[in-house]
Design an enzyme around this catalytic site. Structure first.
Site, PDB file in Angstrom:
ATOM      1  N   ASP A 266       0.865  -1.180   0.000  1.00  0.00           N
ATOM      2  CA  ASP A 266       0.000   0.000   0.000  1.00  0.00           C
ATOM      3  C   ASP A 266       0.900   1.228   0.000  1.00  0.00           C
ATOM      4  O   ASP A 266       2.115   1.128   0.187  1.00  0.00           O
ATOM      5  CB  ASP A 266      -0.900  -0.021   1.248  1.00  0.00           C
ATOM      6  CG  ASP A 266      -2.143   0.864   1.130  1.00  0.00           C
ATOM      7  OD1 ASP A 266      -2.122   1.830   0.338  1.00  0.00           O
ATOM      8  OD2 ASP A 266      -3.122   0.597   1.850  1.00  0.00           O
ATOM      9  N   HIS A 267       0.287   2.393  -0.211  1.00  0.00           N
ATOM     10  CA  HIS A 267       1.025   3.655  -0.131  1.00  0.00           C
ATOM     11  C   HIS A 267       1.184   4.065   1.336  1.00  0.00           C
ATOM     12  O   HIS A 267       0.193   4.452   1.968  1.00  0.00           O
ATOM     13  CB  HIS A 267       0.256   4.769  -0.854  1.00  0.00           C
ATOM     14  CG  HIS A 267       0.143   4.600  -2.333  1.00  0.00           C
ATOM     15  ND1 HIS A 267      -1.072   4.648  -2.991  1.00  0.00           N
ATOM     16  CD2 HIS A 267       1.081   4.401  -3.295  1.00  0.00           C
ATOM     17  CE1 HIS A 267      -0.874   4.496  -4.292  1.00  0.00           C
ATOM     18  NE2 HIS A 267       0.421   4.335  -4.499  1.00  0.00           N
ATOM     19  N   TYR A 438      -4.958   3.764   2.222  1.00  0.00           N
ATOM     20  CA  TYR A 438      -6.067   2.814   2.061  1.00  0.00           C
ATOM     21  C   TYR A 438      -6.162   2.316   0.622  1.00  0.00           C
ATOM     22  O   TYR A 438      -7.242   2.252   0.035  1.00  0.00           O
ATOM     23  CB  TYR A 438      -7.396   3.428   2.511  1.00  0.00           C
ATOM     24  CG  TYR A 438      -7.391   4.010   3.901  1.00  0.00           C
ATOM     25  CD1 TYR A 438      -6.637   3.435   4.919  1.00  0.00           C
ATOM     26  CD2 TYR A 438      -8.142   5.142   4.210  1.00  0.00           C
ATOM     27  CE1 TYR A 438      -6.629   3.971   6.204  1.00  0.00           C
ATOM     28  CE2 TYR A 438      -8.143   5.681   5.495  1.00  0.00           C
ATOM     29  CZ  TYR A 438      -7.378   5.093   6.486  1.00  0.00           C
ATOM     30  OH  TYR A 438      -7.378   5.628   7.752  1.00  0.00           O
ATOM     31  N   HIS A 439      -4.994   1.935   0.069  1.00  0.00           N
ATOM     32  CA  HIS A 439      -4.917   1.444  -1.307  1.00  0.00           C
ATOM     33  C   HIS A 439      -4.220   0.082  -1.355  1.00  0.00           C
ATOM     34  O   HIS A 439      -3.229  -0.091  -2.068  1.00  0.00           O
ATOM     35  CB  HIS A 439      -4.125   2.431  -2.181  1.00  0.00           C
ATOM     36  CG  HIS A 439      -4.684   3.811  -2.234  1.00  0.00           C
ATOM     37  ND1 HIS A 439      -3.893   4.927  -2.496  1.00  0.00           N
ATOM     38  CD2 HIS A 439      -5.948   4.275  -2.083  1.00  0.00           C
ATOM     39  CE1 HIS A 439      -4.649   6.009  -2.491  1.00  0.00           C
ATOM     40  NE2 HIS A 439      -5.901   5.639  -2.243  1.00  0.00           N
ATOM     41  N   PRO A 440      -4.686  -0.936  -0.631  1.00  0.00           N
ATOM     42  CA  PRO A 440      -3.994  -2.223  -0.663  1.00  0.00           C
ATOM     43  C   PRO A 440      -4.106  -2.893  -2.032  1.00  0.00           C
ATOM     44  O   PRO A 440      -5.165  -2.887  -2.649  1.00  0.00           O
ATOM     45  CB  PRO A 440      -4.712  -3.038   0.418  1.00  0.00           C
ATOM     46  CG  PRO A 440      -6.084  -2.441   0.495  1.00  0.00           C
ATOM     47  CD  PRO A 440      -5.887  -0.969   0.234  1.00  0.00           C
TER      48      PRO A 440
END
Length: 501
Positions: A266-267, A438-440
């Site tokens: 993720d970021h 919140y970018h898995p």
């Protein structure tokens, strides 16, 4: 409900809705879409500002969190995931970016080159019609002018975000893809239908079992589009994954696919909180009339505070001061809390900076074969220390940006962590406070667990189409790429289904 369909799509999120629409367009198949959560028919979803009520919601968010991770000093990090029609696209801030062309070149997967992917994005955007945020706060507009240029991860730039809203309301993949597909009469959507396992016989996926015991059959195949957390969990519970790990849990081995669950990332991001007498949307006595009038203004014009997606503007920065961005900034024209509560009294603004292309990798695994038990999530934050150092430089770049003259009329001091937090103390702060955007992605990666046509290794008639198949994360928000993966991937799946019919 009918218990047998041609195709089952698991997950009605951003990717799953696009998959369904493409299958309905390109084939004559009957499609059953299984969504673990409820409908999205609630004002909190449709009104953009309602997102503050959705993250952490007991029925509309999976409310996942990570294991304690060494890179963040043993902390657990929240992993919000939408659990309703529209998926995470029904609880997110609706920010729309394709990513960089180089992101897709780096995947090195046939059929996913930048030119092909850009064409697929055009199809997606014809359905969604993303547009600039219609009524940003003046503070967000000022922040957007801090660098200027067209806001894109291709260059150092800033601006107000483009979003997937329409007429001041959230317009998710459920609106743009799923509902039109249902009009064909060949698509049936079942909500509150959580999948326990896939059924595989003679190496072929042919059915799913729900947690309530119901079984639904698929003549032509199954597409798993449950996202980077739930998709690998479903595969693992079905015996598709690392054989040794599954055997320890007493799960019968269907296919020994070592890379299921691996490559999760993720970021990583960390916020700066500003508080004072100036700022954006506030919770003060002087702000009360504005909040009191906000519902009426929204009903009449679809503008005002309730039309805000909160994350209104942003920037792309270079950690080394060069021309190629490796950092993304999200700007929120409101004071957010840093002691456990998100909404707090006072005025101010918040900006977080994230690493666009992190090198750290984690893994998703199971703690139990029981689908009611949450999977073990390790995002691997800062396993590669270069991500920490990039984020440290990112905080410095963000502070420089927030000092720009265009923000002088709105400026409030940095309240947390404070400008005196530098060097080693800043690195400690990042380890103690960093989360993610919140970018898995990446947990069922192309070239690892699935091939470039998204077919799962070792099992026929089974595909995965969502952000979990990304070999590496794109350089900005991932909702648009998830829709693109669903749409473009379903083109391959449609061909496979027609060929084997």
């Amino acid at each position: 409900m009918n218990q047998t369909f041609d195709i089952i799509v698991i997950g009605a999120g951003s990717a799953g809705c696009a998959v369904t629409a493409r299958l309905a367009r390109d084939t004559s198949a009957t499609v059953c879409v299984l969504e673990a959560g409820p409908s999205d028919a609630t004002l909190a979803v449709k009104i953009p500002f309602g997102l503050i009520h959705l993250m952490g919601h007991p029925t509309r968010d999976w409310r996942r969190e990570t294991l304690p991770m060494t890179g963040v000093n043993g902390r657990r990090v929240k992993v919000p995931r939408g659990r309703m029609l529209g998926g995470s696209g029904s609880i997110n801030s609706m920010v729309w970016f394709r990513g960089r062309r180089a992101d897709y070149t780096a995947w090195q997967q046939p059929g996913w080159d930048a030119d092909t992917v850009w064409s697929a994005f055009s199809d997606v955007e014809e359905a969604i019609r993303p547009a600039p945020l219609p009524d940003p706060h003046p503070l967000s507009t000022a922040f957007g002018a801090s660098i200027g240029g067209a806001l894109t991860p291709e260059t150092v730039s800033s601006g107000v975000f483009t979003t997937n809203m329409r007429h001041g309301q959230r317009f998710s993949a459920a609106d743009g893809f799923l509902r039109p597909a249902c009009k064909t009469g060949r698509v049936e959507v079942v909500t509150n239908a959580q999948v326990a396992t896939l059924r595989v016989a003679n190496g072929r996926a042919h059915a799913v079992t729900l947690i309530d015991g119901r079984e639904i059959n698929a003549r032509a195949g199954i597409v798993v589009s449950a996202g980077a957390i739930e998709s690998p969990a479903i595969l693992l519970r079905s015996g598709i994954g690392p054989a040794t790990e599954l055997a320890r849990l007493g799960i019968a081995i269907t296919a020994d696919v070592q890379e299921v669950g691996a490559n999760l990332h993720d970021h990583p991001a960390v916020p700066l909180h500003h508080a004072g007498d100036a700022g954006g949307y506030g919770l003060t006595l002087s702000d009360l009339p504005g909040w009191a009038l906000a519902p009426a203004r929204y009903v009449i014009s679809r503008k005002g505070r309730l039309s805000s997606n909160m994350v209104e503007a942003g920037a792309f920065l270079s950690s080394d001061g060069g021309d190629e961005p490796d950092l993304q900034v999200h700007f929120i024209p409101a004071k957010l809390g840093w002691q456990g509560k998100m909404v707090v009294p006072g005025k101010g603004y918040t900006a977080d900076v994230a690493v666009c292309r992190p090198k750290s990798r984690g893994r998703l695994s199971l703690t139990s074969a029981d689908p009611r038990e949450a999977p073990a999530i390790d995002l691997g934050l800062f396993k590669d220390e270069s991500d920490l150092l990039t984020l440290e430089r990112g905080v410095t770049r963000l502070r420089d940006l927030l000092d720009k003259p265009c923000l002088s009329a709105w400026r409030a001091p940095e309240a947390f962590p404070g400008r005196d937090t530098q060097g080693a103390s800043l690195r400690d702060h990042i380890r103690n406070r960093a989360g993610t955007s919140y970018h898995p992605v990446g947990s069922v990666g192309m070239g690892r667990a699935v091939d470039h046509r998204l077919a799962v290794h070792g099992v026929r008639n089974l595909w995965v189409a969502d952000a979990s198949v990304m070999p590496s994360i794109t350089s900005a928000n991932t909702n648009a790429p998830a829709m693109m993966i669903g749409w473009h991937g379903a083109g391959f799946i449609s061909e496979d289904i027609r060929r084997t019919a």
